[in-house]
Enzyme design. Structure first.
Site, PDB file in Angstrom:
ATOM      1  N   ARG A 199       0.850  -1.196   0.000  1.00 49.20           N
ATOM      2  CA  ARG A 199       0.000   0.000   0.000  1.00 49.20           C
ATOM      3  C   ARG A 199       0.879   1.237   0.000  1.00 49.20           C
ATOM      4  O   ARG A 199       1.732   1.408   0.850  1.00 49.20           O
ATOM      5  CB  ARG A 199      -0.933   0.008   1.204  1.00 49.20           C
ATOM      6  N   ARG A 237      -7.262   0.129  -2.984  1.00 45.88           N
ATOM      7  CA  ARG A 237      -6.139  -0.250  -2.139  1.00 45.88           C
ATOM      8  C   ARG A 237      -5.934  -1.761  -2.115  1.00 45.88           C
ATOM      9  O   ARG A 237      -6.885  -2.523  -2.196  1.00 45.88           O
ATOM     10  CB  ARG A 237      -6.310   0.269  -0.726  1.00 45.88           C
ATOM     11  N   ASP A 297      -6.340  -2.574   3.508  1.00 45.85           N
ATOM     12  CA  ASP A 297      -6.659  -1.536   4.478  1.00 45.85           C
ATOM     13  C   ASP A 297      -6.957  -2.257   5.785  1.00 45.85           C
ATOM     14  O   ASP A 297      -7.759  -3.198   5.802  1.00 45.85           O
ATOM     15  CB  ASP A 297      -7.875  -0.728   4.016  1.00 45.85           C
ATOM     16  N   ASP A 328      -8.146  -1.347   9.547  1.00 48.62           N
ATOM     17  CA  ASP A 328      -8.653  -0.315  10.441  1.00 48.62           C
ATOM     18  C   ASP A 328      -8.864  -0.884  11.837  1.00 48.62           C
ATOM     19  O   ASP A 328      -9.378  -2.000  11.989  1.00 48.62           O
ATOM     20  CB  ASP A 328      -9.997   0.226   9.949  1.00 48.62           C
TER      21      ASP A 328
END
Length: 132
Positions: free
Chosen positions: A79, A91, A94, A96
């Protein structure tokens, strides 16, 4: 218990999620993981659908240390660009932090719980599988 949301819409999406999980095993013990769902991009237009899932992990890292570790995993996986100020992009991966053991935190780098988690089906649906 820490809840992480994983998403990918580029490359071999299934492999991206598997690789992210393998990296995450180096920073804690995975307690549960949801099934994978396919979703449309949210917040930007893309021809690529996302695969999303949630992970429950036990880690000794602090919230900021965990943020640094997950961002390092994203970089290792290729990334190059983070979403900033509500501008989102396709992307490879990811990761989170959705919730960190119920801690409430609001810093320049990290807000917990994740401020938009309750607005996003790609988070809510996998999350509902692992927090029964």
């Amino acid at each position: 218990m820490v809840i992480l949301g994983l998403g990918t819409n580029l490359g071999n999406r299934e492999a991206n999620l598997r690789n992210a999980i393998e990296f995450l095993k180096n920073i804690g013990t995975i307690i549960r993981q949801s099934s994978i769902i396919e979703t449309e991009a949210v917040g930007f237009a893309s021809d690529n659908k996302f695969l999303n899932m949630a992970i429950a992990i036990d880690t000794k890292l602090s919230p900021i240390e965990l943020l640094d570790a997950t961002q390092e995993i994203e970089k290792k996986m290729g990334r190059k660009q983070k979403s900033v100020n509500g501008v989102y992009h396709d992307r490879l991966i990811d990761i989170d932090i959705i919730d960190y053991n119920g801690i409430i935190l609001n810093t320049e780098r990290l807000t917990l719980p994740h401020p938009k988690a309750n607005e996003r089906d790609f988070v809510k649906i996998p999350l509902s599988e692992i927090i029964r």
